[in-house]
Design an enzyme around this catalytic site. Sequence first.
Site, PDB file in Angstrom:
ATOM      1  N   CYS A  27       0.868  -1.185   0.000  1.00 47.31           N
ATOM      2  CA  CYS A  27       0.000   0.000   0.000  1.00 47.31           C
ATOM      3  C   CYS A  27       0.898   1.226   0.000  1.00 47.31           C
ATOM      4  CB  CYS A  27      -0.960  -0.030   1.192  1.00 47.31           C
ATOM      5  SG  CYS A  27      -0.129   0.004   2.791  1.00 47.31           S
ATOM      6  N   HIS A 550      -4.613   9.074   5.346  1.00 45.32           N
ATOM      7  CA  HIS A 550      -4.846   7.626   5.215  1.00 45.32           C
ATOM      8  C   HIS A 550      -6.251   7.313   5.734  1.00 45.32           C
ATOM      9  CE1 HIS A 550      -4.303   3.299   5.602  1.00 45.32           C
ATOM     10  NE2 HIS A 550      -3.123   3.396   4.982  1.00 45.32           N
TER      11      HIS A 550
END
Length: 628
Positions: A27, A550
């Site tokens: 990620c 995030h």
Amino acid sequence: MGKYQDLAKEIVKYVGGKENISSLTHCVTRLRFRLKDESKADDETLKNMDGVVTVMKSGGQYQVVIGNHVPDVYADVLSVAGISEDAELAPAKGNIFNRLIDILSGCFQPFLGALAAAGMVKGLNALFIFLGFYEQTSGTYIMLNGIGDSIFYFMPVILGYTAAKKFKLNPMVGIVIGAALVYPTVQGPALQSGFEAANQGAAAPLSLLGLPAYESFLGIPWVGASYTSSVIPVIFIIAFAGQVQKFAKKIVPTVVQTFVVPFMVLLIALPIGFLAIGPIVSLLTEWLSAGFQALMDFSPALYGGVLGFFWQVLVIFGLHWSIIPLAIMQLAQNGSSQMLVGVFGASFAQTAVVLAMYFKFKDKKMKALCMPAFISGIFGVTEPAIYGITLPKKTPFIYSMIGGSLSGIYLMMSGTTGYTMGGLGIFGVVNFISGSDASGMYNAFIGIAIAATIGFTLTFLLWKDTEEVVPEKKESKIKEIVKTPIQGGIASLSEAKDQAFAKGALGRGILIYPEKGEVVAPFDGTVMTLFPSKHAIGLVSESGLELLIHVGLDTVQLQGKHFESFVKQGDKVKQGDVLLRFDINAIESEGYSVETPVIITNSADYLDIVENQSKIVTNGDELITALT
């Protein structure tokens, strides 16, 4: 070969070795392993390793937190662990063209080093003949020429092995198929000469698709083709053989599969390969090669200019694999090729651009990266230059493309021709020697000079390093204000459920509990990173503050579901612009938390980070203040 290879080797070692890795993804900030046995991983060693922030275990994944440069580390871990070979076992996704590129790269990449080595032997042999060290009739020449030519002559055998691995066929059976294709008596000219000798020069009695067939197999016309040095036919035949093997394993008892399955594969795949697949594919590749040749004949300058300009871009996206096999085929069959001549100067343009940037950089760290990249670029290895230096700065990369294009125009207009595919970079100049004619090598040096001069000059005169050296601190502190990107409640980052964020491993910041599923730009700046799953976005402000937003924890596993993006990487944004939207209820219903860390990833660049002490914030409120 990337700049994080040493780190990658250590990571692979301490997660239990490559044999312990089932799969790997990444990620924005971390490598996400699925390990066969997590107990084999050495958590403490990994946590204390330079280049690793920490280690996490969540959702069945063993997560090694790296930071913003995780894509580069990820690529090197794949290389070190050899995971690409495992990935090849799964069918490629995407359209037909993407699948074809995947197949070609998977078949050719494993032996490119050997191909380059054989080409270098041929190139040196040509150089020694030119210098008069020995004659073409000498044993020295014959031996070196045999060493260099062997890989081209027996190309179907080598591709039989690599393609078999790609298509899940027994590799030894793949080698046999390749060997059968180069067997002397099955070649088209051999079939033709044998028939004409027996029939006093009579015409072929049969045909298939208008092609002459001098023999038949069980009454079926057999159109002979020349498979020695061929490239594409064996790949298609192996692909078909893989399906035959799959079928045979279903019907053959396990106890006799070891020899009965290969028997069935050879007995079915090779006759069909000789009778249909081989002739048809050979004809199609000849047409495709003729198309490229027609374009070169129409305008050598246009061909060289366009290919030289875009070559580095094609390499970045892997699209160069659509051309390389044709060049290998043309070279192997004709002994020469111009198909890739126009791209020879591209790596030297890139290398010269890096040298110019060395003189222009103010940042000592960037200067330190330039010289190793310059040296490796001379020898044709430009990845450190592209990914570490020029591509992130954008404009210098374009200057290298211009240098490659002008070099390509010259090389094609001068009629430069390649006679082997040998060493990269400066070692490649011998590729253009033919017997006692070294004019091609001289043209190659001129092409290098053009590419390097254009790349260096444009960069040195036009590019400016905008990252100014930070002046000495003054008494008054400079503020960088981050406005609220998501409306909702806030808390200290230490309260985050994810310990990597809670411990400040990725930087200082604040935690938001979203009340509205919308992310807006917290300042004027640029989108530095937008992950494909859209759950996280990295921004850099006009003054250099780097911010990571995030959305949620482990939401990367949703693969973009319930997320919508309104920007792309590289976009300029203004404070308040909508960046992302996400469905809070849908994400939570799937079992994921939407708590959102907002982190200044380059916190070390600031004297202090001051967070908002309120309980709730709305868009436009001051969320974080960074002081320098």
